[in-house]
Design a protein around this motif. Structure first.
Motif, short mmCIF file in Angstrom:
data_model
loop_
_atom_site.label_atom_id
_atom_site.label_comp_id
_atom_site.label_asym_id
_atom_site.label_seq_id
_atom_site.Cartn_x
_atom_site.Cartn_y
_atom_site.Cartn_z
N UNK A 8 43.95 38.36 43.82
CA UNK A 8 43.28 38.96 44.97
C UNK A 8 44.33 39.39 46.00
N UNK A 9 44.05 40.45 46.78
CA UNK A 9 45.04 40.90 47.77
C UNK A 9 45.15 39.94 48.95
N UNK A 10 46.35 39.87 49.51
CA UNK A 10 46.56 39.12 50.75
C UNK A 10 45.84 39.82 51.89
N UNK A 34 47.78 47.18 46.13
CA UNK A 34 48.63 46.58 45.10
C UNK A 34 49.72 45.72 45.69
N UNK A 35 50.31 46.17 46.80
CA UNK A 35 51.37 45.39 47.41
C UNK A 35 50.84 44.09 47.99
N UNK A 36 49.62 44.11 48.50
CA UNK A 36 49.00 42.88 49.00
C UNK A 36 48.75 41.90 47.85
N UNK A 40 50.38 38.10 47.37
CA UNK A 40 49.54 36.91 47.17
C UNK A 40 49.80 36.23 45.82
N UNK A 41 50.63 36.84 44.98
CA UNK A 41 50.84 36.33 43.62
C UNK A 41 51.80 35.15 43.60
N UNK A 42 51.54 34.26 42.64
CA UNK A 42 52.44 33.13 42.39
C UNK A 42 52.88 33.22 40.92
N UNK A 221 50.01 43.47 35.48
CA UNK A 221 48.96 42.46 35.40
C UNK A 221 48.47 42.03 36.77
N UNK A 222 49.40 41.83 37.68
CA UNK A 222 49.04 41.36 39.02
C UNK A 222 48.18 42.39 39.75
N UNK A 223 48.55 43.66 39.63
CA UNK A 223 47.88 44.72 40.39
C UNK A 223 46.74 45.39 39.63
#
Length: 393
Positions: A8-10, A34-36, A40-42, A221-223
């Motif tokens: 989820x985005x920050x 996408x940048x958010x 938020x990614x770990x 994958x993240x975005x």
């Protein structure tokens, strides 16, 4: 096809973050959303070595908010040819700590979590649970299978890469959407069949080629953009400068992610599952092993024996034990070299660390050389215990 965004985005990006990531923000497929998500990614990187080095640097530069680094090794001079996250001043330092310091220079906005410990069946589930995505930069089969199994059991995707000499491979394993590592490689290769990078070497820049592919896949994958390498194996040949894409299908009989899974927990012993050495080799070394110091004592006493180096010719040129002759392990295992070995004197085998000489010793024992022995620790032990002036590799 694209998959749903993993993260989820920050809530927002700071002014500093907007300035730093502006080249991402003007890409329509990435943009602010996408940048958010990256913020938020770990992401956990298993290993801060050849693949982990470029992966960690580019994940940090991309703005992944939390980066975990797990590695229990220390920086060695031989690492610097390819492990670009470390420098000369880091020699002897924890790789995980060295990586953290380098990441801080690349992007101080990234939180780095250091796991300065070995990944084991006792901690892998707890460590993986705190991350959205795993990037696998390991170089041994035991850890690869453990990483896969833990990721499948936790329902997490992971990006896998592998390198050797001039060849590289990469894929994304996510059992929810495609195959796992066991679908591609149901069982590990026989012990000694696939040399490690320490035994066979690796072109340093190959790490950057495959590591950057891993980061590219992680960002997708993240975005939730692009077509990730789920169900596909990318094979790269640096000498031919060619890429191949191989379809990998989910194995319905996979014991972990198939239609009727039978493995619902981690294996008890991955080293045993992958066989660090064969059963024959393990039996052969029992009572037939000497130390590097004992070898030196035998030489000084004038004992009559033939010292055989079972490494490859390129390794023999780098460092050799005085008095040794080169007969590569493959020539012994094939039987080609057996006729050249004397029957009237004892055979002493050695390699770099002891694994290959143990395999060769088993072949000699089977061929009737009952009093043959091998040197525990090989040339590394000789350099450490007998002649520290010699180089290591």
């Amino acid at each position: 096809m694209s998959l749903p965004p993993l993260v989820e985005p920050a809530a927002e990006l700071s002014v500093d973050e907007v300035r730093r990531y502006s080249r991402h923000l003007i890409i329509p497929d990435v943009a602010m959303d996408g940048q958010k998500r990256l913020k938020n990614a770990k992401v956990l990187c298993v290993g801060a070595g050849g693949l982990g080095s470029p992966a960690l640097l580019y994940l940090a530069a991309a703005g992944v908010g939390t980066l975990g680094v797990i590695d229990f090794d220390t920086v060695d001079e031989s690492n610097l040819q390819r492990q670009i996250i470390h420098g000369v001043s880091d020699i002897g330092k924890s790789k995980a700590q060295s990586a953290k310091e380098s990441i801080a220079e690349i992007n101080p906005l990234v939180e780095v979590v250091v796991h300065d410990e070995q990944l084991t069946i006792d901690n892998v589930m707890d460590i993986f649970a705190g991350y959205d995505l795993i990037v696998d930069g390991t170089d041994n089969f035991a850890t690869r299978y453990m990483v896969n199994d833990a990721a499948v059991l936790l329902g997490k995707p992971y990006v896998w890469g592998s390198i050797y000499r001039f060849d590289g491979q990469a894929s994304v394993f996510w059992a929810e959407h495609g195959p796992c590592y066991r679908c591609l490689y149901p069982v590990p290769p026989p012990p000694g069949m696939v040399p490690s990078c320490a035994e066979g070497g690796v072109l340093g820049v190959l790490c950057a080629s495959i590591g950057s592919v891993q980061v590219n896949e992680a960002i997708k994958l993240i975005t939730g953009i692009g077509d990730p390498l789920v169900g596909r194996l990318m094979v790269y040949d640096a000498l031919e400068m060619s890429y191949r894409d191989i379809k990998v299908r989910k194995d319905p009989n996979c014991p972990l992610c198939g239609e009727h899974p039978t493995q619902t927990a981690l294996l008890e012993d991955y080293e045993d599952f992958c066989g660090a050495v064969s059963t024959e080799a393990a039996e052969a070394v029992q009572g037939s092993t000497i130390t590097a110091t004992e070898l030196k004592e035998w030489q000084d006493a004038g004992k009559d024996f033939l010292l055989v180096d079972v490494r490859e010719p390129a390794e023999f040129e780098i460092i050799r034990i005085p008095g040794s002759v080169l007969i590569p392990k493959g020539d012994i295992l094939s039987g080609e070299a057996l006729a050249t070995l004397p029957q009237d004197k004892q055979i002493v085998l050695h390699c770099k660390s002891g694994a290959r000489s143990a395999e060769a010793l088993a072949a000699l024992k089977a061929a009737g050389f009952r009093d043959a022995v091998h040197v525990q620790g090989g040339v590394l032990a000789w350099q450490a215990q007998v002649d520290p002036s010699l180089p290591t590799y």
